[in-house]
Design a protein around this motif. Structure first.
Motif, mmCIF file in Angstrom:
data_model
loop_
_atom_site.group_PDB
_atom_site.id
_atom_site.type_symbol
_atom_site.label_atom_id
_atom_site.label_comp_id
_atom_site.label_asym_id
_atom_site.label_seq_id
_atom_site.Cartn_x
_atom_site.Cartn_y
_atom_site.Cartn_z
ATOM 1 N N ARG A 13 -4.608 -1.846 2.618
ATOM 2 C CA ARG A 13 -4.008 -2.089 1.900
ATOM 3 C C ARG A 13 -4.874 -2.007 0.422
ATOM 4 O O ARG A 13 -4.688 -1.044 -0.507
ATOM 5 C CB ARG A 13 -3.150 -3.112 1.316
ATOM 6 C CG ARG A 13 -1.752 -3.581 1.691
ATOM 7 C CD ARG A 13 -0.656 -4.196 1.898
ATOM 8 N NE ARG A 13 -0.164 -4.330 0.481
ATOM 9 C CZ ARG A 13 0.439 -4.809 0.608
ATOM 10 N NH1 ARG A 13 0.934 -5.917 0.426
ATOM 11 N NH2 ARG A 13 1.249 -4.768 -0.485
ATOM 12 N N LEU A 61 -6.445 1.398 0.782
ATOM 13 C CA LEU A 61 -4.714 2.384 0.037
ATOM 14 C C LEU A 61 -4.766 2.912 -1.304
ATOM 15 O O LEU A 61 -5.327 2.888 -2.886
ATOM 16 C CB LEU A 61 -3.826 1.656 0.465
ATOM 17 C CG LEU A 61 -3.053 3.293 0.232
ATOM 18 C CD1 LEU A 61 -3.384 4.136 1.105
ATOM 19 C CD2 LEU A 61 -1.760 2.593 1.078
ATOM 20 N N GLU A 62 -5.101 1.385 -2.048
ATOM 21 C CA GLU A 62 -5.175 0.339 -3.329
ATOM 22 C C GLU A 62 -6.558 1.368 -4.010
ATOM 23 O O GLU A 62 -6.073 1.998 -5.395
ATOM 24 C CB GLU A 62 -5.260 -0.893 -4.070
ATOM 25 C CG GLU A 62 -3.465 -0.957 -3.345
ATOM 26 C CD GLU A 62 -3.468 -2.870 -3.864
ATOM 27 O OE1 GLU A 62 -4.658 -3.449 -4.461
ATOM 28 O OE2 GLU A 62 -2.917 -3.592 -3.769
ATOM 29 N N GLU A 79 3.602 2.173 -1.781
ATOM 30 C CA GLU A 79 2.915 2.931 -1.169
ATOM 31 C C GLU A 79 2.875 3.635 0.075
ATOM 32 O O GLU A 79 2.321 4.693 0.402
ATOM 33 C CB GLU A 79 1.834 0.998 -0.436
ATOM 34 C CG GLU A 79 1.551 -0.056 -1.232
ATOM 35 C CD GLU A 79 1.181 -0.859 -1.607
ATOM 36 O OE1 GLU A 79 -0.099 -1.526 -1.718
ATOM 37 O OE2 GLU A 79 1.158 -1.729 -0.104
#
Length: 483
Positions: free
Chosen positions: A47, A50-51, A81
């Motif tokens: 995550r 991804l951010e 997301e």
């Protein structure tokens, strides 16, 4: 010659490909814990990448995962997301990943993709998986995707979607392995080896007549171990279990369980072979149906944590409103004995115990009855025998609990109160046992799912009878006035 079962671990290891993933190799590694679940720190790392917009890092982290693990990871990341995550691992989003996704998550992802992209995925799926992918989409989205499919695939999907939901027609794979009955074993082996357009998963070959009616089945081990010159009609099993195309999937699962099937032919109204169902599909159905019944008993709808909030709200609130209505009945009984309760505080202290124990007893019996109905253990042929059995169990349970609560209440409020609550407990648990069986049976006879509404009515009966029996006996015994 090596006897069956005599292969050593060293021989198996030598023959195994170097890159084969064994179950033990993926336990407690940097991505999985000992229960083979993705570790929180690994999910957090994905995550964060991804951010940060680092698609390369996301891809490198995800690339070693099994398709089922990738599906789990998609469900674990936030709903906002998922589209970015799918874009970062485009070529890893295989049909195997799509097939493993939760229904709600898959539906949302399919709606976010262009029809051409969904059609490309659908083309790679077996018919049953393709139908599962499309059936929950809006009619407009379905038609847009089907329009992008190859004509043969579109025809198969449209044909399957024409059957009612949760039937064998929706569940089956239309690409069944079928051959004419005049072939020999050698002919069949040659056909299987030379034809490159066979269905991928089959465990037996269906033998059909000129009208395409199944006349027998040949397990693959029979084919491989029989001389080439032997006719299929001499080695095939003529006794077979045929599944009507309109049969409910829960009944299909019960037939697989009852007859220990690996696969079964699906036939239309005229008896023609139209597809097959294999045991891997049934495993999913059994799991879904078992979970569905448990959730319906509680009035929780799908009970899926990925279900949209509005759908979860609408599926749960209607049963709470219905429960509110049935609770008024119990409240009316309490109000009728209001004067007695005002004169004797002990009644207010003890009556929740009677209702609570009765409710638990009713829930136990109801759960047993619903399961028995679902597995065809409780039918019209043995209904009254089961009712009599559950009544005896309820009386024994009631007597046991009555002795315990009677002694406790007698010590606190006097022997008369002990006798009253003991009798009320026996009566309420006996009634609960009857209600727990008869209410689900009544709904089943009416053509309704007994798991859906039984709990509301059983609760009403146990609460009302508990209050009425306890307060009525107290008034009859002269412990408190009626008015």
């Amino acid at each position: 010659m090596v006897e069956p079962g005599a292969l050593s671990d060293e021989m198996l290891a030598a023959d195994a490909p170097d890159d084969e993933v064994r179950p033990d190799d993926r336990i407690d590694d940097e991505r999985h814990d000992r229960e083979n679940r993705l570790k929180p720190e690994y999910v957090r790392e994905v995550r964060e990448a991804l951010e940060a917009g680092d698609k390369g890092a996301v891809y490198d982290l995800v690339e070693p995962l099994h398709p089922a693990d990738i599906a789990d990871l998609i469900e674990l990341v936030g709903s906002d997301e998922r589209e970015l995550f799918a874009a970062a691992i485009t070529d890893l989003m295989s049909v195997d990943v799509i097939a493993e996704l939760n229904d709600h998550v898959r539906e949302l992802m399919m709606e976010a993709l262009e029809p051409e992209a969904v059609a490309a995925i659908t083309e790679q799926l077996e018919t049953d998986d393709a139908v599962q992918l499309l059936e929950d989409l809006d009619e407009e989205d379905q038609q847009a995707i089907i329009a992008e499919l190859e004509p043969e695939t579109a025809e198969a999907v449209n044909s399957a979607l024409a059957y009612p939901e949760e039937t064998a027609g929706r569940l089956m794979n239309r690409h069944a392995m079928a051959v004419p009955e005049h072939l020999t074993v050698g002919d069949l082996i040659d056909y299987l080896r030379e034809n490159g357009d066979l269905t991928h998963d089959f465990f037996e070959v269906f033998v059909v007549d000129e009208q395409h009616h199944p006349v027998g089945t040949c397990a693959l081990n029979w084919v491989l171990t029989s001389p080439r010159s032997v006719k299929l009609t001499d080695v095939m099993k003529r006794d077979q279990t045929l599944i009507p195309v309109t049969m409910d999937q829960e009944e299909v699962a019960l037939m697989f369980q009852k007859y220990a099937l690996i696969s079964a032919a699906v036939v239309d109204d005229s008896g023609r072979l139209v597809g097959q169902i294999t045991v891997d599909d049934i495993v999913h159905i059994i799991s879904e149906e078992a979970g569905e019944d448990a959730l319906l008993l509680s009035g929780a709808g799908d009970g899926d944590i990925n279900e949209p909030i509005r759908e979860a709200y609408s599926s749960r609130v209607r049963w709470l409103v219905a429960n509110l209505g049935t609770a008024v009945v119990a409240s009316a009984i309490i109000a009728f004995f209001g004067a007695a309760i005002e004169q004797l505080v002990a009644l207010a202290v003890l009556m929740p115990i009677v209702a609570s124990i009765g409710g638990n007893a009713g829930t136990q019996t109801m759960a047993v009855a619903v399961r028995a109905i679902a597995t065809n253990q409780l039918t019209r042929a043995n209904t009254w025998r089961i009712v009599w059995r559950e009544l005896r169990v309820a009386v024994l349970n009631g007597a046991t609990v009555a002795v315990l609560i009677g002694m406790a209440a007698g010590a606190m409020f006097g022997w008369q109160m002990g006798v009253v609550i003991a009798l009320a407990m026996v009566i309420n648990i006996a009634v609960s046992g009857l209600a727990g069986v008869l209410v689900p049976v009544m709904f089943e006879r009416m053509g309704q799912d007994p798991a859906v509404a039984s709990s509301v009515f059983v609760t009403m009966i146990t609460d009302s009878m508990g209050f009425f029996a306890f307060l009525g006996l107290a008034v009859a015994a002269g412990l408190a006035p009626l008015s």
